[in-house]
Design an enzyme around this catalytic site. Sequence first.
Site, short mmCIF file in Angstrom:
data_model
loop_
_atom_site.label_atom_id
_atom_site.label_comp_id
_atom_site.label_asym_id
_atom_site.label_seq_id
_atom_site.Cartn_x
_atom_site.Cartn_y
_atom_site.Cartn_z
N ASP A 8 0.77 -1.39 0.09
CA ASP A 8 0.10 -0.18 -0.04
C ASP A 8 0.75 1.24 -0.17
O ASP A 8 1.98 1.10 0.37
CB ASP A 8 -1.09 -0.11 1.32
CG ASP A 8 -0.21 0.07 2.58
OD1 ASP A 8 0.73 -0.94 2.73
OD2 ASP A 8 -0.34 1.09 3.31
N GLU A 14 0.04 -0.55 5.66
CA GLU A 14 0.92 -0.12 6.57
C GLU A 14 0.80 1.35 6.78
O GLU A 14 1.02 1.83 8.01
CB GLU A 14 2.44 -0.56 6.27
CG GLU A 14 3.73 -0.32 7.28
CD GLU A 14 4.16 0.85 7.13
OE1 GLU A 14 4.85 1.63 8.14
OE2 GLU A 14 3.87 2.09 6.11
#
Length: 429
Positions: free
Chosen positions: A74, A136
Amino acid sequence: MEELTRLAAIPSVAFPGHPEEPVLAAAAMTEELLRSTGLPHVRQIPVEGSFPAVYGEAPAPPGAPTVLLYAHYDVQPAGDPALWRTPPFQPTFVDGALFGRGVADDKSGVIAHVLALRAFQGRFPVGVKVIIEGQEEYAGERLEAFVERNPDLLRADAIVVADTGNPSVGDASVTTSLRGMAAFTVEVRTLAEAVHSGSFGGAAPDALAALIRMLAALHDENGDVRVPGLPRGIFLGTGPSDEEFRATAGVLDGVSLVGSGSLADRLWASYAITVTGIDVPSVQHAINAVQPAARARITVRVPPAGDPKTAVNDVVEHLRHAAPWGVNVAVSDLVVGSGFQADTGGRARAALNRAMERAFGRPPRDIGAGGSIPLVATLVKQYPAAEILLFGAEDDGAAIHAPNERLVIEELRRAATAEALFLADYADF
């Protein structure tokens, strides 16, 4: 290059309010990449309340140790596209570097793992486990809770976290400390609704003015944090010079740096508070009205040994104390993550030192990082015997979390080479 460009073109922003489909597409491509390395077992694993983690595994040869490799697929939101010199999700190659959101943080980490594993053509000298997570950047404790519920899945002798980098390109470094973090939203409310600033201004309490006063109370005139209970720390290693930091951060001529103590102290061992966003009418859409409500997003960076939950409680209490006129103050959307301090004397670190010296042409040095990787503290707690090694292809000039993020391709080559050499060397555990 083709694979990194394709992966970075996927806008895998896992923040609330962004579409889920691109994040899932990035997970699917990450799974495809791990399968290409020769790992015999690759799959996506659901993570409660989050996006899937991509997991791969190869058993250890007899007598060999096992290494866990970590990264995340991500990325941060792109922010204002007008501030980018190239489109954020159209990765663009310019003079040996690739520009685009996520090319460094942390899709370079994904590709570095893939390149290092491919070097062995499916005949791995150590046991390999790979976990690539999907949320994250938004922080929280989603994958951390998963690790705690599934301790055997990620158990390893050494853990490589490819989500950091060097102070400058080619300056081989291993990150030995991370600050923890906490983030929350504070909202101030004063009126039932906006009212005319001519008819009511001067007596009606302005929520935005109240919020500004509260935020200004977080720092003193030097820029040091003034919240009680958040003292300045000390980092024993060497940090950047003022000149290096000003150049890397792009500090304008005539503008002073803030805070006191060495730069290493301020960046790696002390508390830092940043206002990362404010919800109020924009200048373009401003009207002549007293504002009834205003919100701000606040991030607190916490020294490695500090407690993020205690720190955020101290900051919230300080804001409430600074709130004027009896305004209503509410706090929401709290996320926290702990810091990390490494043991630098183990066999895995010795193997990494040798590998990085070969790949970079110089032995690595120890540095701290002001950023946070929430999973690392959980790995330390869950696997106290494992050595955790943080290095990667990023550098301080990569503009991660900012417009015009970039990755120097030669730095990716060196980081991937160092990782492959480490795996081969560490096999003689």
